[in-house]
Write a protein that holds these residues in place. Structure first.
Motif, PDB file in Angstrom:
ATOM      1  N   GLY A 163       0.818  -1.112   0.281  1.00  0.00           N
ATOM      2  CA  GLY A 163      -0.227  -0.022  -0.049  1.00  0.00           C
ATOM      3  C   GLY A 163       0.774   1.391   0.204  1.00  0.00           C
ATOM      4  O   GLY A 163       0.426   2.338  -0.567  1.00  0.00           O
ATOM      5  N   THR A 164       1.991   1.162   0.661  1.00  0.00           N
ATOM      6  CA  THR A 164       2.907   2.309   0.759  1.00  0.00           C
ATOM      7  C   THR A 164       3.380   2.561  -0.756  1.00  0.00           C
ATOM      8  O   THR A 164       3.580   4.026  -1.258  1.00  0.00           O
ATOM      9  CB  THR A 164       4.118   2.091   1.675  1.00  0.00           C
ATOM     10  OG1 THR A 164       3.610   1.911   2.899  1.00  0.00           O
ATOM     11  CG2 THR A 164       5.066   3.227   1.787  1.00  0.00           C
ATOM     12  N   LYS A 165       3.717   1.696  -1.256  1.00  0.00           N
ATOM     13  CA  LYS A 165       4.130   2.016  -2.704  1.00  0.00           C
ATOM     14  C   LYS A 165       3.297   2.352  -3.898  1.00  0.00           C
ATOM     15  O   LYS A 165       3.461   3.421  -4.378  1.00  0.00           O
ATOM     16  CB  LYS A 165       4.616   0.622  -3.286  1.00  0.00           C
ATOM     17  CG  LYS A 165       5.183   0.514  -4.565  1.00  0.00           C
ATOM     18  CD  LYS A 165       5.498  -0.812  -5.596  1.00  0.00           C
ATOM     19  CE  LYS A 165       5.961  -1.136  -6.692  1.00  0.00           C
ATOM     20  NZ  LYS A 165       5.111  -0.680  -7.543  1.00  0.00           N
ATOM     21  N   GLN A 166       2.005   1.968  -3.686  1.00  0.00           N
ATOM     22  CA  GLN A 166       0.724   2.478  -4.372  1.00  0.00           C
ATOM     23  C   GLN A 166       0.644   4.182  -3.915  1.00  0.00           C
ATOM     24  O   GLN A 166       0.235   4.856  -4.648  1.00  0.00           O
ATOM     25  CB  GLN A 166      -0.502   1.861  -4.360  1.00  0.00           C
ATOM     26  CG  GLN A 166      -0.020   0.333  -4.878  1.00  0.00           C
ATOM     27  CD  GLN A 166      -0.025   0.362  -6.220  1.00  0.00           C
ATOM     28  OE1 GLN A 166       1.016  -0.069  -6.827  1.00  0.00           O
ATOM     29  NE2 GLN A 166      -0.863   0.892  -7.212  1.00  0.00           N
ATOM     30  N   LEU A 167       0.484   4.301  -2.599  1.00  0.00           N
ATOM     31  CA  LEU A 167       0.426   5.666  -2.122  1.00  0.00           C
ATOM     32  C   LEU A 167       1.345   6.536  -2.585  1.00  0.00           C
ATOM     33  O   LEU A 167       0.893   7.533  -3.090  1.00  0.00           O
ATOM     34  CB  LEU A 167       0.294   5.428  -0.501  1.00  0.00           C
ATOM     35  CG  LEU A 167       0.207   6.891   0.178  1.00  0.00           C
ATOM     36  CD1 LEU A 167      -1.247   7.429  -0.160  1.00  0.00           C
ATOM     37  CD2 LEU A 167       0.422   6.642   1.668  1.00  0.00           C
ATOM     38  N   THR A 168       2.433   6.111  -2.550  1.00  0.00           N
ATOM     39  CA  THR A 168       3.649   6.889  -3.250  1.00  0.00           C
ATOM     40  C   THR A 168       3.225   7.424  -4.352  1.00  0.00           C
ATOM     41  O   THR A 168       3.482   8.530  -4.727  1.00  0.00           O
ATOM     42  CB  THR A 168       5.010   6.076  -3.171  1.00  0.00           C
ATOM     43  OG1 THR A 168       5.338   5.789  -1.725  1.00  0.00           O
ATOM     44  CG2 THR A 168       6.097   6.794  -3.643  1.00  0.00           C
ATOM     45  N   MET A 169       2.983   6.615  -5.347  1.00  0.00           N
ATOM     46  CA  MET A 169       2.777   6.880  -6.791  1.00  0.00           C
ATOM     47  C   MET A 169       1.729   7.866  -6.841  1.00  0.00           C
ATOM     48  O   MET A 169       1.360   8.948  -7.585  1.00  0.00           O
ATOM     49  CB  MET A 169       2.456   5.641  -7.514  1.00  0.00           C
ATOM     50  CG  MET A 169       3.635   4.731  -7.816  1.00  0.00           C
ATOM     51  SD  MET A 169       3.329   3.540  -9.048  1.00  0.00           S
ATOM     52  CE  MET A 169       2.387   2.318  -8.056  1.00  0.00           C
ATOM     53  N   SER A 170       0.439   7.679  -6.171  1.00  0.00           N
ATOM     54  CA  SER A 170      -0.823   8.609  -6.128  1.00  0.00           C
ATOM     55  C   SER A 170      -0.331  10.050  -5.500  1.00  0.00           C
ATOM     56  O   SER A 170      -0.742  11.038  -6.334  1.00  0.00           O
ATOM     57  CB  SER A 170      -1.837   7.997  -5.358  1.00  0.00           C
ATOM     58  OG  SER A 170      -2.272   6.840  -5.758  1.00  0.00           O
ATOM     59  N   LEU A 171       0.348  10.003  -4.556  1.00  0.00           N
ATOM     60  CA  LEU A 171       0.663  11.446  -3.909  1.00  0.00           C
ATOM     61  C   LEU A 171       1.558  12.177  -5.025  1.00  0.00           C
ATOM     62  O   LEU A 171       1.621  13.471  -4.877  1.00  0.00           O
ATOM     63  CB  LEU A 171       1.404  11.141  -2.429  1.00  0.00           C
ATOM     64  CG  LEU A 171       0.505  10.286  -1.345  1.00  0.00           C
ATOM     65  CD1 LEU A 171       1.381  10.501  -0.210  1.00  0.00           C
ATOM     66  CD2 LEU A 171      -0.666  11.213  -1.320  1.00  0.00           C
ATOM     67  N   ALA A 172       2.489  11.312  -5.542  1.00  0.00           N
ATOM     68  CA  ALA A 172       3.377  11.976  -6.434  1.00  0.00           C
ATOM     69  C   ALA A 172       2.896  12.782  -7.568  1.00  0.00           C
ATOM     70  O   ALA A 172       2.950  13.888  -7.829  1.00  0.00           O
ATOM     71  CB  ALA A 172       4.759  10.894  -7.154  1.00  0.00           C
ATOM     72  N   ASP A 173       1.613  12.022  -8.308  1.00  0.00           N
ATOM     73  CA  ASP A 173       0.804  12.748  -9.094  1.00  0.00           C
ATOM     74  C   ASP A 173       0.188  13.811  -8.444  1.00  0.00           C
ATOM     75  O   ASP A 173      -0.112  14.866  -9.193  1.00  0.00           O
ATOM     76  CB  ASP A 173       0.014  11.565  -9.718  1.00  0.00           C
ATOM     77  CG  ASP A 173      -0.666  12.174 -11.015  1.00  0.00           C
ATOM     78  OD1 ASP A 173      -0.219  12.906 -11.465  1.00  0.00           O
ATOM     79  OD2 ASP A 173      -2.044  11.434 -11.412  1.00  0.00           O
ATOM     80  N   ASP A 174      -0.192  13.624  -7.398  1.00  0.00           N
ATOM     81  CA  ASP A 174      -1.236  14.747  -6.741  1.00  0.00           C
ATOM     82  C   ASP A 174      -0.253  15.862  -6.257  1.00  0.00           C
ATOM     83  O   ASP A 174      -0.732  17.219  -6.678  1.00  0.00           O
ATOM     84  CB  ASP A 174      -1.841  14.128  -5.363  1.00  0.00           C
ATOM     85  CG  ASP A 174      -3.258  14.600  -5.087  1.00  0.00           C
ATOM     86  OD1 ASP A 174      -3.345  15.703  -5.232  1.00  0.00           O
ATOM     87  OD2 ASP A 174      -3.927  13.719  -4.612  1.00  0.00           O
ATOM     88  N   ALA A 236      15.910  15.761  -8.148  1.00  0.00           N
ATOM     89  CA  ALA A 236      14.920  16.596  -8.533  1.00  0.00           C
ATOM     90  C   ALA A 236      13.771  16.160  -9.656  1.00  0.00           C
ATOM     91  O   ALA A 236      12.603  16.960  -9.681  1.00  0.00           O
ATOM     92  CB  ALA A 236      15.442  17.933  -8.986  1.00  0.00           C
ATOM     93  N   TYR A 237      14.142  15.362 -10.436  1.00  0.00           N
ATOM     94  CA  TYR A 237      13.305  14.879 -11.488  1.00  0.00           C
ATOM     95  C   TYR A 237      12.848  13.481 -11.713  1.00  0.00           C
ATOM     96  O   TYR A 237      12.267  12.638 -12.512  1.00  0.00           O
ATOM     97  CB  TYR A 237      14.097  15.079 -12.899  1.00  0.00           C
ATOM     98  CG  TYR A 237      12.917  15.154 -14.289  1.00  0.00           C
ATOM     99  CD1 TYR A 237      11.960  16.058 -14.292  1.00  0.00           C
ATOM    100  CD2 TYR A 237      13.007  14.153 -15.122  1.00  0.00           C
ATOM    101  CE1 TYR A 237      11.103  16.064 -15.079  1.00  0.00           C
ATOM    102  CE2 TYR A 237      12.244  14.185 -16.275  1.00  0.00           C
ATOM    103  CZ  TYR A 237      11.128  15.363 -16.286  1.00  0.00           C
ATOM    104  OH  TYR A 237      10.194  15.093 -17.356  1.00  0.00           O
ATOM    105  N   MET A 238      12.844  12.952 -10.229  1.00  0.00           N
ATOM    106  CA  MET A 238      12.518  11.604  -9.873  1.00  0.00           C
ATOM    107  C   MET A 238      11.304  11.750  -9.037  1.00  0.00           C
ATOM    108  O   MET A 238      11.467  12.404  -7.872  1.00  0.00           O
ATOM    109  CB  MET A 238      13.402  11.065  -9.347  1.00  0.00           C
ATOM    110  CG  MET A 238      13.259   9.544  -8.956  1.00  0.00           C
ATOM    111  SD  MET A 238      14.621   8.751  -8.282  1.00  0.00           S
ATOM    112  CE  MET A 238      14.141   7.089  -7.690  1.00  0.00           C
ATOM    113  N   THR A 239      10.007  11.069  -9.134  1.00  0.00           N
ATOM    114  CA  THR A 239       9.049  11.138  -8.265  1.00  0.00           C
ATOM    115  C   THR A 239       7.972   9.944  -8.654  1.00  0.00           C
ATOM    116  O   THR A 239       7.930   9.464  -9.770  1.00  0.00           O
ATOM    117  CB  THR A 239       8.178  12.292  -8.151  1.00  0.00           C
ATOM    118  OG1 THR A 239       7.497  12.462  -7.074  1.00  0.00           O
ATOM    119  CG2 THR A 239       7.332  12.684  -9.516  1.00  0.00           C
TER     120      THR A 239
END
Length: 260
Positions: A163-174, A236-239
């Motif tokens: 869940g942390t992995k998936q959450l990370t991707m969502s927050l990065a987009d947000d 800086a260009y990694m999220t």
């Protein structure tokens, strides 16, 4: 200029009284950051504070229980007040209960998911609300190799880390449009207070080591470079990424050909 230099930055590290969290606080201080360190008790932070200050950096202790919403809000507000503003969040606080899946209780599940997933989200949210105002932030969620691999006896823990992995991707987009990067640092098998009893079993250590291409469990310092990279302008260009520092165990736990 050194893109890995954290001089002038402030980091907040949750679960910083021992183990990986303590190591993270010290690694960031070595790179030049001042550090807000948190734990459920103020006294447990004394050693971490002393080591950070011995490096010539500032350390501010703040009490935090990531299972309590009011504690999160109070902690983040205090962190901003004492430091002047946090640039880097290391979302490290976590827990585990090792049991066969058939023996996991309702209480076990709640403890692990509330700490490792709900707590991660709401600490990140509380920090990001303030980072948005500054147009800058580095959020580093600490996962594990269980973000991508499944292990018997770790069902709730693996669910929380996946869940942390998936959450990370969502927050990065947000939060990307606000200048905030969000990445996940996923350690492999490191000896910590949570799992030290397992490392007392030489047979288990041999079994584990055989499945790690680099032929050893993680050692203190192995995560420092990746942590500083994710905290600094070098990334800086990694999220939205999960960076596995696991000696290669995630490439495949079963050997097709015996090794010598």
């Amino acid at each position: 200029m050194n893109p890995f230099d954290l001089t002038g930055k402030v980091a907040l590290v949750t679960g910083a009284s021992r183990g990986l969290g303590k190591g993270f606080a010290i690694a960031l201080a070595k790179a030049g950051a001042d550090v807000v360190v948190t734990s459920r008790t103020r006294e447990s932070l004394d050693e971490t504070i002393a080591e950070v200050e011995s490096l010539g950096r500032k350390a501010w202790p703040v009490v935090l229980d990531v299972r309590e919403q009011s504690s999160i809000e109070t902690c983040v507000a205090e962190a901003w007040e004492v430091s002047g503003g946090v640039d880097i969040l290391v979302n490290n606080a976590g827990c585990n209960v090792r049991k066969p899946a058939l023996e996991v209780t309702w209480e076990d599940w709640n403890l692990i998911l509330e700490t490792n997933l709900r707590g991660v989200f709401f600490v990140a949210q509380a920090c990001a609300r303030r980072m948005v105002e500054r147009g800058y932030g580095r959020v580093i969620n600490i996962g594990s190799v269980t973000c991508v691999n499944g292990y018997a006896g770790l069902a709730p823990y693996g669910a929380s880390r996946g869940g942390t992995k998936q959450l990370t991707m969502s927050l990065a987009d947000d939060w990307g449009p606000h200048g905030i990067t969000v990445n996940c640092l996923a350690p492999g098998w490191f000896k910590t207070a949570q799992n030290k009893v397992m490392y007392e079993d030489e047979g288990w250590v041999d079994y584990l080591t055989d499945r790690i291409p680099l032929k050893r469990p993680g050692a203190p310092g192995d995560l420092d470079g990746a942590l500083v990279f994710l905290a600094s302008d070098a990334s800086a260009y990694m999220t939205g990424q999960t960076l596995l520092i696991d000696g290669g165990i995630s490439v495949g736990a079963v050997r097709a050909v015996p090794t010598k």
